[in-house]
Design a protein around this motif. Structure first.
Motif, PDB file in Angstrom:
ATOM      1  N   GLU A 163       0.813  -1.217   0.000  1.00  0.00           N
ATOM      2  CA  GLU A 163       0.000   0.000   0.000  1.00  0.00           C
ATOM      3  C   GLU A 163       0.843   1.262   0.000  1.00  0.00           C
ATOM      4  O   GLU A 163       0.304   2.364  -0.198  1.00  0.00           O
ATOM      5  CB  GLU A 163      -0.949  -0.012   1.200  1.00  0.00           C
ATOM      6  CG  GLU A 163      -2.020  -1.096   1.102  1.00  0.00           C
ATOM      7  CD  GLU A 163      -2.858  -1.214   2.363  1.00  0.00           C
ATOM      8  OE1 GLU A 163      -2.544  -0.526   3.356  1.00  0.00           O
ATOM      9  OE2 GLU A 163      -3.815  -2.011   2.357  1.00  0.00           O
ATOM     10  N   LEU A 166       0.235   3.393  -2.961  1.00  0.00           N
ATOM     11  CA  LEU A 166      -0.943   4.253  -3.011  1.00  0.00           C
ATOM     12  C   LEU A 166      -0.700   5.627  -2.397  1.00  0.00           C
ATOM     13  O   LEU A 166      -1.508   6.542  -2.591  1.00  0.00           O
ATOM     14  CB  LEU A 166      -2.112   3.564  -2.317  1.00  0.00           C
ATOM     15  CG  LEU A 166      -2.516   2.201  -2.875  1.00  0.00           C
ATOM     16  CD1 LEU A 166      -3.641   1.593  -2.059  1.00  0.00           C
ATOM     17  CD2 LEU A 166      -2.917   2.313  -4.338  1.00  0.00           C
ATOM     18  N   SER A 183      -9.549  -5.134  -8.448  1.00  0.00           N
ATOM     19  CA  SER A 183     -10.817  -4.431  -8.255  1.00  0.00           C
ATOM     20  C   SER A 183     -10.791  -3.086  -8.985  1.00  0.00           C
ATOM     21  O   SER A 183      -9.725  -2.494  -9.205  1.00  0.00           O
ATOM     22  CB  SER A 183     -11.065  -4.199  -6.764  1.00  0.00           C
ATOM     23  OG  SER A 183     -10.130  -3.261  -6.247  1.00  0.00           O
ATOM     24  N   GLU A 184     -11.971  -2.628  -9.365  1.00  0.00           N
ATOM     25  CA  GLU A 184     -12.070  -1.331 -10.048  1.00  0.00           C
ATOM     26  C   GLU A 184     -11.483  -0.221  -9.176  1.00  0.00           C
ATOM     27  O   GLU A 184     -10.854   0.713  -9.682  1.00  0.00           O
ATOM     28  CB  GLU A 184     -13.534  -1.019 -10.379  1.00  0.00           C
ATOM     29  CG  GLU A 184     -14.113  -1.866 -11.495  1.00  0.00           C
ATOM     30  CD  GLU A 184     -13.490  -1.555 -12.835  1.00  0.00           C
ATOM     31  OE1 GLU A 184     -13.143  -0.391 -13.081  1.00  0.00           O
ATOM     32  OE2 GLU A 184     -13.343  -2.491 -13.643  1.00  0.00           O
ATOM     33  N   GLU A 185     -11.688  -0.331  -7.864  1.00  0.00           N
ATOM     34  CA  GLU A 185     -11.175   0.701  -6.953  1.00  0.00           C
ATOM     35  C   GLU A 185      -9.663   0.832  -7.062  1.00  0.00           C
ATOM     36  O   GLU A 185      -9.127   1.942  -7.110  1.00  0.00           O
ATOM     37  CB  GLU A 185     -11.568   0.360  -5.511  1.00  0.00           C
ATOM     38  CG  GLU A 185     -11.063   1.371  -4.487  1.00  0.00           C
ATOM     39  CD  GLU A 185     -11.402   0.964  -3.071  1.00  0.00           C
ATOM     40  OE1 GLU A 185     -11.072   1.738  -2.148  1.00  0.00           O
ATOM     41  OE2 GLU A 185     -11.975  -0.130  -2.868  1.00  0.00           O
ATOM     42  N   ILE A 186      -8.970  -0.307  -7.101  1.00  0.00           N
ATOM     43  CA  ILE A 186      -7.510  -0.285  -7.234  1.00  0.00           C
ATOM     44  C   ILE A 186      -7.115   0.068  -8.661  1.00  0.00           C
ATOM     45  O   ILE A 186      -6.234   0.917  -8.893  1.00  0.00           O
ATOM     46  CB  ILE A 186      -6.901  -1.640  -6.841  1.00  0.00           C
ATOM     47  CG1 ILE A 186      -7.100  -1.889  -5.345  1.00  0.00           C
ATOM     48  CG2 ILE A 186      -5.416  -1.696  -7.200  1.00  0.00           C
ATOM     49  CD1 ILE A 186      -6.344  -0.945  -4.449  1.00  0.00           C
ATOM     50  N   ARG A 187      -7.741  -0.567  -9.629  1.00  0.00           N
ATOM     51  CA  ARG A 187      -7.351  -0.359 -11.026  1.00  0.00           C
ATOM     52  C   ARG A 187      -7.497   1.098 -11.443  1.00  0.00           C
ATOM     53  O   ARG A 187      -6.669   1.639 -12.185  1.00  0.00           O
ATOM     54  CB  ARG A 187      -8.184  -1.268 -11.942  1.00  0.00           C
ATOM     55  CG  ARG A 187      -7.696  -1.262 -13.382  1.00  0.00           C
ATOM     56  CD  ARG A 187      -8.283  -2.396 -14.191  1.00  0.00           C
ATOM     57  NE  ARG A 187      -9.718  -2.299 -14.364  1.00  0.00           N
ATOM     58  CZ  ARG A 187     -10.416  -3.061 -15.212  1.00  0.00           C
ATOM     59  NH1 ARG A 187      -9.793  -3.978 -15.925  1.00  0.00           N
ATOM     60  NH2 ARG A 187     -11.716  -2.928 -15.306  1.00  0.00           N
ATOM     61  N   ASP A 188      -8.525   1.762 -10.947  1.00  0.00           N
ATOM     62  CA  ASP A 188      -8.767   3.148 -11.340  1.00  0.00           C
ATOM     63  C   ASP A 188      -7.772   4.117 -10.716  1.00  0.00           C
ATOM     64  O   ASP A 188      -7.705   5.281 -11.123  1.00  0.00           O
ATOM     65  CB  ASP A 188     -10.195   3.562 -10.974  1.00  0.00           C
ATOM     66  CG  ASP A 188     -11.229   2.898 -11.855  1.00  0.00           C
ATOM     67  OD1 ASP A 188     -10.838   2.335 -12.906  1.00  0.00           O
ATOM     68  OD2 ASP A 188     -12.427   2.916 -11.509  1.00  0.00           O
ATOM     69  N   ARG A 189      -7.016   3.662  -9.711  1.00  0.00           N
ATOM     70  CA  ARG A 189      -5.981   4.529  -9.150  1.00  0.00           C
ATOM     71  C   ARG A 189      -4.771   4.644 -10.080  1.00  0.00           C
ATOM     72  O   ARG A 189      -3.977   5.580  -9.948  1.00  0.00           O
ATOM     73  CB  ARG A 189      -5.511   3.966  -7.791  1.00  0.00           C
ATOM     74  CG  ARG A 189      -6.550   4.017  -6.689  1.00  0.00           C
ATOM     75  CD  ARG A 189      -6.776   5.436  -6.184  1.00  0.00           C
ATOM     76  NE  ARG A 189      -5.539   6.063  -5.726  1.00  0.00           N
ATOM     77  CZ  ARG A 189      -5.036   5.952  -4.507  1.00  0.00           C
ATOM     78  NH1 ARG A 189      -5.666   5.200  -3.611  1.00  0.00           N
ATOM     79  NH2 ARG A 189      -3.928   6.578  -4.165  1.00  0.00           N
TER      80      ARG A 189
END
Length: 378
Positions: A163, A166, A183-189
């Motif tokens: 992490e 991030l 996950s979309e949450e991670i991929r979109d970062r």
């Protein structure tokens, strides 16, 4: 306005082409780029017009060294406390407007992400490798040691060491978005900029075909040392029995003269993907991320023999996308011959590969990466 950039990286083989492609693009855009890395990369950094800054406190790594161990990589790159002293000295000398660091250098990322200097994490393979993948698993097994090192440096530990990525202001990844399954949450970062290729080098150009009427099968098994000579030989032996032309690129880790080659197979240390793959009917690879990205870019069906690291995951994802068949590196020459025949005869894989290549033409690239970094400088 030109800025000052510090790139912190390590000689991990597959990470270097995209990171140095970005480095070259930043130099071409007028920025002054300092590269803090291992001695084995000095010449390549300076050829780009960057300023090489040697790592002095951490140990050396050379991806082509057959004696280098996984523990060396952990100790001198991934979880390397002395490297933080190298970074401190480089920041004091360069006064960078932005610092870019390889995403596997977890202590370095924690330090940079918790500092006021704008920071970029550069990831060269599937984001899955970080979150839930091999690096995640490795770092969790060493979490107590990592936490202790972070606290000793006045840094906050993380629930999961990966992490630290991030905390950086910008997350760049040199893969195609379709390859990531996090996950979309991670991929979109992450900003997916796709595979980056460096400047053409002198001497690159057209290849000489010895059997131009036959399908060209390109073989590429890693630029770093992975004990791949035996597999290369079995592939050459398999191709000897087929009506194809084979071209093996060995990379600097293997001497082409160490291969016993049949008449329809030749070997070279290096040929640029741009000069080779447009002529190929099949790419046989260890499923290194960079090579699979190249095959996907040029729409070439692939036959993957993953040998370790992130390669099993990359190969499996290429198979799921319909772009590759997957075999085992301990396969016999006879098994490889059959696998090559099956791959060359798979019309659906050829169609899927061409379709992916067409979609990839509109994918963001190095120009977008430079623009994102320049916004951080401002």
């Amino acid at each position: 306005m030109p800025g000052r950039v510090l790139l912190v990286t390590w000689d991990g083989a597959g990470n270097i082409p995209p990171e140095f492609a970005l480095c070259g693009a930043l130099v071409d855009a007028g920025h002054r780029v300092h590269v803090l890395t291992h001695d084995s990369l000095k010449k390549r950094a300076e050829e780009l017009g960057a300023i090489f800054r040697p790592i002095r406190h951490a140990g050396q790594i050379d991806a082509r060294d057959a004696e280098q161990s996984v523990q060396d990589v952990i100790d001198h790159a991934i979880i390397c406390d002395p490297l933080l002293s190298d970074i401190d000295e480089a920041i004091a000398a360069v006064a960078p407007d932005v610092v870019i660091a390889d995403s596997m250098m977890l202590l370095a990322l924690a330090k940079l992400g918790q500092s006021p200097i704008p920071s970029v994490a550069f990831h060269h393979t599937l984001v899955d490798f970080l979150f839930g993948g091999l690096l995640d698993q490795l770092s969790m097994a060493m979490k107590d040691d990592i936490d202790r090192l972070l606290v000793a440096r006045g840094l906050e530990p993380y629930e999961r060491p990966v992490e630290a990525v991030l905390d950086c202001d910008l997350l760049l990844t040199a893969t195609y978005r379709d390859f990531d399954q996090v996950s979309e949450e991670i991929r979109d970062r992450f900003v997916h900029i796709g595979p980056l290729r460096g400047r053409p080098q002198p001497g690159q150009g057209t290849i000489q075909r010895h059997f131009p009427a036959r399908p060209l099968v390109v073989v590429s098994l890693s630029t770093s040392y992975m004990g791949q000579l035996a597999l290369l030989q079995k592939i050459a032996d398999a191709l000897a029995t087929l009506e194809v032309e084979g071209l093996v690129t060995t990379g600097p880790a293997i001497d082409p003269n160490d291969l016993a080659l049949p008449a329809n197979v030749s070997a070279m240390e290096f040929v640029a993907h741009e000069d080779l793959l447009p002529h190929a009917s099949l790419l046989i690879t260890h499923a290194g991320h960079g090579t699979v990205m190249a095959g996907s870019t040029f729409g070439i069906p692939m036959l993957c023999f993953p040998m370790g690291r992130d390669q099993p995951a990359v190969a499996e994802r290429a198979r799921e996308l319909g772009l590759a068949h997957v075999g085992q590196p301990d396969a016999s020459a006879e098994d490889i011959m059959k696998a090559v025949t099956d791959a060359l005869g798979d019309s659906s894989m050829a169609t899927a590969s061409r379709a992916f290549s067409e979609r990839a033409k509109s994918h963001p690239g190095v120009e977008e990466a430079v623009e994102h970094i320049e916004r951080l400088m401002k």
